[in-house]
Design an enzyme around this catalytic site. Structure first.
Site, PDB file in Angstrom:
ATOM      1  CE  LYS A   1      -3.644   5.505  -1.165  1.00 46.23           C
ATOM      2  NZ  LYS A   1      -4.696   6.168  -1.971  1.00 46.23           N
TER       3      LYS A   1
ATOM      4  CE1 TYR B   1      -3.874   2.304   0.813  1.00 46.69           C
ATOM      5  CE2 TYR B   1      -2.378   3.270   2.422  1.00 46.69           C
ATOM      6  CZ  TYR B   1      -3.548   3.331   1.696  1.00 46.69           C
ATOM      7  OH  TYR B   1      -4.394   4.401   1.847  1.00 46.69           O
TER       8      TYR B   1
END
Length: 261
Positions: A165, A161
């Site tokens: 990002k 993740y």
């Protein structure tokens, strides 16, 4: 002497992904309250209908349009629906995200990487591609990518993740440079610890919750409404000379640098 900043969104059309709950829902309600027609998108129609209905009940203009941003055809259909319903697109908020893996990054399967990157990064590209084409027809627009503090600093158990990002932050800068000539400003919001369903596994776990709060100088979790102010600025004419930026809304987590201020 210059005029005061204008945060009015009357006459604007905003497409918001991941709008059925959390940060996306809060931004949708804020934009509608400031006069924008909002096109709410996520994968579940029923949840969108509920949010859109409550916005319309208070006098706002809202369209619920389920779509999967992991598919270019669906992204294009969403943009077409927005234009058909409201006449164009002025603002895009890329907020849809997923994170099916929690643990050391090397324990992730390739399927986790494909899913997370496809939704969190390539999905933002898809929506930017179809919506920026419509913005150009209207002389410009705003793209707001919801990233995360996780894109700037590793977070335990969230390695894939975090990488996604970080990709959103670079995508923001690339798009800002490439779309400036079209009158389109592109910026990112990097929230910290926010009370959403997405972060529920952390804030409902007392031990994890205290660990996270320990590196936030304000020693608290944010509410979704606390992200809407910067989103409104970036969507409005007040940010006409702001592009390529990443705006942290994290209670000081970034500046704390793990020093336990």
């Amino acid at each position: 002497m210059g005029h005061l900043p204008d945060f009015d969104l009357a006459g604007k059309v905003a497409v918001i992904t991941g709008a059925s709950r959390g940060i996306g829902e809060a931004i949708s309600r804020c934009f509608a309250a400031k006069g924008a027609a909002v096109v709410l998108s996520s994968r579940k129609q029923a949840a969108l209908d509920e949010v859109a209905g409550s916005i319309r009940a208070t006098g706002g203009r809202a369209l619920a349009a389920a779509a999967h941003t992991g598919d270019m055809t669906a992204a294009a259909a969403l943009a077409e629906q927005a234009v058909r319903e409201f006449g164009g697109i002025d603002i895009l908020v890329n907020n849809a995200a997923t994170n099916p893996h929690f643990g050391p990054v090397l324990s992730a399967e390739e399927s986790h990487w494909h899913k997370i990157l496809d939704v969190n990064v390539v999905g933002y590209f898809r929506m930017a591609k179809v919506c920026s084409a419509e913005m150009s027809k209207r002389g410009g627009g705003k793209i707001i990518n919801v990233a995360s503090i996780a894109g700037k600093r590793p977070q335990p158990g969230m390695g894939v993740y975090c990488v996604s990002k970080a990709g959103v932050l670079m995508l923001t800068e690339v798009l800002a440079a490439e779309l400036a000539a079209e009158g389109i400003q592109v910026n990112a919001i990097a929230p910290g610890y926010v009370r959403t369903d997405f972060s529920r596994a952390i804030w409902e776990n007392p031990e994890l919750n205290q660990t996270v709060l320990g590196v936030i100088p304000q020693k608290r979790i944010a509410e979704t409404e606390e992200i809407t102010g910067i989103a409104l600025y970036l969507a409005s004419e007040a940010s006409s000379f702001t592009t390529g930026g990443t705006f942290l809304v994290d209670g000081g987590q970034w500046v704390d640098a793990g020093l336990g201020v």
